[in-house]
Design an enzyme around this catalytic site. Structure first.
Site, PDB file in Angstrom:
ATOM      1  N   GLU A 119     -18.005  11.765  22.270  1.00 38.95           N
ATOM      2  CA  GLU A 119     -16.601  12.324  21.951  1.00 38.95           C
ATOM      3  C   GLU A 119     -16.454  12.176  20.407  1.00 38.95           C
ATOM      4  O   GLU A 119     -15.491  12.994  20.040  1.00 38.95           O
ATOM      5  CB  GLU A 119     -15.824  11.504  22.678  1.00 38.95           C
ATOM      6  CG  GLU A 119     -15.476  11.728  24.029  1.00 38.95           C
ATOM      7  CD  GLU A 119     -14.693  12.957  24.446  1.00 38.95           C
ATOM      8  OE1 GLU A 119     -13.609  13.006  24.076  1.00 38.95           O
ATOM      9  OE2 GLU A 119     -15.462  13.662  24.927  1.00 38.95           O
TER      10      GLU A 119
ATOM     11  N   GLU B  74       0.877  -1.083  -0.128  1.00 42.49           N
ATOM     12  CA  GLU B  74       0.091  -0.035   0.209  1.00 42.49           C
ATOM     13  C   GLU B  74       0.888   1.164   0.015  1.00 42.49           C
ATOM     14  O   GLU B  74       0.498   2.526   0.171  1.00 42.49           O
ATOM     15  CB  GLU B  74      -0.983   0.072   1.224  1.00 42.49           C
ATOM     16  CG  GLU B  74      -2.116  -1.246   1.354  1.00 42.49           C
ATOM     17  CD  GLU B  74      -2.989  -1.261   0.080  1.00 42.49           C
ATOM     18  OE1 GLU B  74      -3.006  -0.442  -0.666  1.00 42.49           O
ATOM     19  OE2 GLU B  74      -3.614  -2.209   0.036  1.00 42.49           O
TER      20      GLU B  74
ATOM     21  N   HIS C  88     -12.939  -4.029   3.881  1.00 44.60           N
ATOM     22  CA  HIS C  88     -11.301  -4.172   3.906  1.00 44.60           C
ATOM     23  C   HIS C  88     -10.894  -3.637   5.196  1.00 44.60           C
ATOM     24  O   HIS C  88     -10.489  -4.310   5.941  1.00 44.60           O
ATOM     25  CB  HIS C  88     -11.056  -3.336   2.744  1.00 44.60           C
ATOM     26  CG  HIS C  88      -9.414  -3.730   2.534  1.00 44.60           C
ATOM     27  ND1 HIS C  88      -8.626  -3.784   1.378  1.00 44.60           N
ATOM     28  CD2 HIS C  88      -8.369  -3.465   3.512  1.00 44.60           C
ATOM     29  CE1 HIS C  88      -7.341  -3.986   1.629  1.00 44.60           C
ATOM     30  NE2 HIS C  88      -7.263  -3.740   2.911  1.00 44.60           N
TER      31      HIS C  88
ATOM     32  N   HIS D 287      -3.034   2.196   8.433  1.00 45.70           N
ATOM     33  CA  HIS D 287      -4.051   1.402   7.793  1.00 45.70           C
ATOM     34  C   HIS D 287      -3.933  -0.074   8.636  1.00 45.70           C
ATOM     35  O   HIS D 287      -3.040  -0.722   8.972  1.00 45.70           O
ATOM     36  CB  HIS D 287      -3.837   1.050   6.319  1.00 45.70           C
ATOM     37  CG  HIS D 287      -4.475  -0.040   5.632  1.00 45.70           C
ATOM     38  ND1 HIS D 287      -5.881   0.080   5.553  1.00 45.70           N
ATOM     39  CD2 HIS D 287      -4.118  -1.208   5.257  1.00 45.70           C
ATOM     40  CE1 HIS D 287      -6.350  -1.070   4.958  1.00 45.70           C
ATOM     41  NE2 HIS D 287      -5.451  -1.864   4.804  1.00 45.70           N
TER      42      HIS D 287
ATOM     43  N   HIS E 239      -7.134  -3.359   9.910  1.00 46.78           N
ATOM     44  CA  HIS E 239      -8.475  -4.088   9.584  1.00 46.78           C
ATOM     45  C   HIS E 239      -9.312  -4.190  10.739  1.00 46.78           C
ATOM     46  O   HIS E 239      -9.362  -5.226  11.363  1.00 46.78           O
ATOM     47  CB  HIS E 239      -8.063  -5.363   8.947  1.00 46.78           C
ATOM     48  CG  HIS E 239      -7.086  -5.380   7.648  1.00 46.78           C
ATOM     49  ND1 HIS E 239      -6.628  -6.515   7.142  1.00 46.78           N
ATOM     50  CD2 HIS E 239      -7.023  -4.336   6.590  1.00 46.78           C
ATOM     51  CE1 HIS E 239      -5.929  -6.133   5.912  1.00 46.78           C
ATOM     52  NE2 HIS E 239      -6.228  -4.980   5.751  1.00 46.78           N
TER      53      HIS E 239
END
Ligand code: 2HA
Ligand code: ZN
Length: 273
Positions: free
Chosen positions: A170, A116, A211, A140, A142
């Site tokens: 919040e 990525e 994803h 990133h 998952h």
């Protein structure tokens, strides 16, 4: 200085391990990059080597020319980073055109940066610009509850922002600009990178349908905290939906407006309909 004694490396490794412990990084899932400050580069430069070949990034990021990044390796597992940093993470230098990178430390035995990398670098480029250089971390992961939500809600910024805001008071304080959503796309390439970085112009959070999630922030604490806050709200969403089909009561538009007034927040109108 020995590289593993540097505070920015320690902070990076701690964040990666915290993500593993949260359960957000099964197998080789997720990736983390940090745009290193010039003085931090100076402090560890004696550990760098410049004999590895230049490789194409796969996209062009001229604003990042000459910058150095820490990155996770492709196919590497977050759970192993703390045990063997040199094999699982590395530092890359970007060339003067912003089109190639070379590894100057770590990622030993022929490893490469995360698949990525194009998404990360395009996000860094946008964030460096819109934050006036303050944002340095792209993360990133998952996280299961956010991914679960992408099977249930319409894949729009409005639906996700409003639903997640409503789950914890919040949330609009932590991310008043809202959340962007990328529909399902093939990961690892330029197209999804372009789409994500377009959203990163407005938001610090982008959800990839079915994803995971991308977060951007100034430092490790802020960026990890953002991922954690969104995923916690998503967990509450999943619990609520598992108990009843409809919420009995929630935070109302009036409540959000009161909150915005007291906390000095600029909550976009399109999330308050
Ligand atoms: O390889 O999460 O999106 C790790 C990933 C790719
Ligand atoms: Zn992923």
């Amino acid at each position: 200085m020995k590289i593993l004694d540097a505070e920015f490396i320690k902070g990076y490794i701690r964040m990666a391990n915290d993500g593993w412990e949260q359960g957000w990084h099964e197998r080789n899932g997720g990736n983390l990059t940090y745009r290193i400050k010039p003085e931090e580069v100076e402090s560890v430069k004696e550990n760098f080597t410049y004999d590895r070949e230049w490789m194409a990034i796969g996209t062009s990021v001229p604003t990042l020319a000459g910058e150095y990044f820490i990155t996770t390796g492709t196919g590497k597992y977050f759970r192993n980073i703390i045990l063997d940093p040199e094999s699982n993470i590395g530092i890359v230098e970007i060339d003067e055109k912003g089109e190639n990178y070379r590894i100057v430390w770590g990622l030993i035995n022929g490893s490469r940066p995360t698949s990525e990398l194009p998404s990360h670098l395009m996000n860094h480029e946008v964030k460096k610009e819109v934050s006036g250089g303050k944002h340095r971390v792209i993360y990133h992961a998952h996280p299961a509850n956010v991914i679960a939500m992408t099977f249930v809600l319409p894949l729009t910024d409005e639906a996700f922002t409003r639903e997640i805001w409503e789950m914890v008071t919040e949330c609009p304080v932590v991310f008043p600009e809202g959340i962007g959503v990328v529909p399902w796309m093939v990961c690892g390439g330029r197209d999804i990178a372009v789409e994500t970085s377009r959203l990163m112009r407005k938001y610090n959070v982008a959800i990839w349908a079915h994803h995971g999630m991308f977060c951007s922030g100034e430092d490790f604490d802020i960026t990890f905290g953002l991922m954690h806050t969104v995923e916690k709200a998503a967990e509450i969403f999943v619990k609520v939906r598992s108990m009843v089909p409809e919420k009995r009561q929630s935070i109302t538009v009036r409540n959000f407006k009161d909150l915005a007034k007291d906390f000095g927040l600029d909550l976009p109108e399109r999330f308050l309909k």
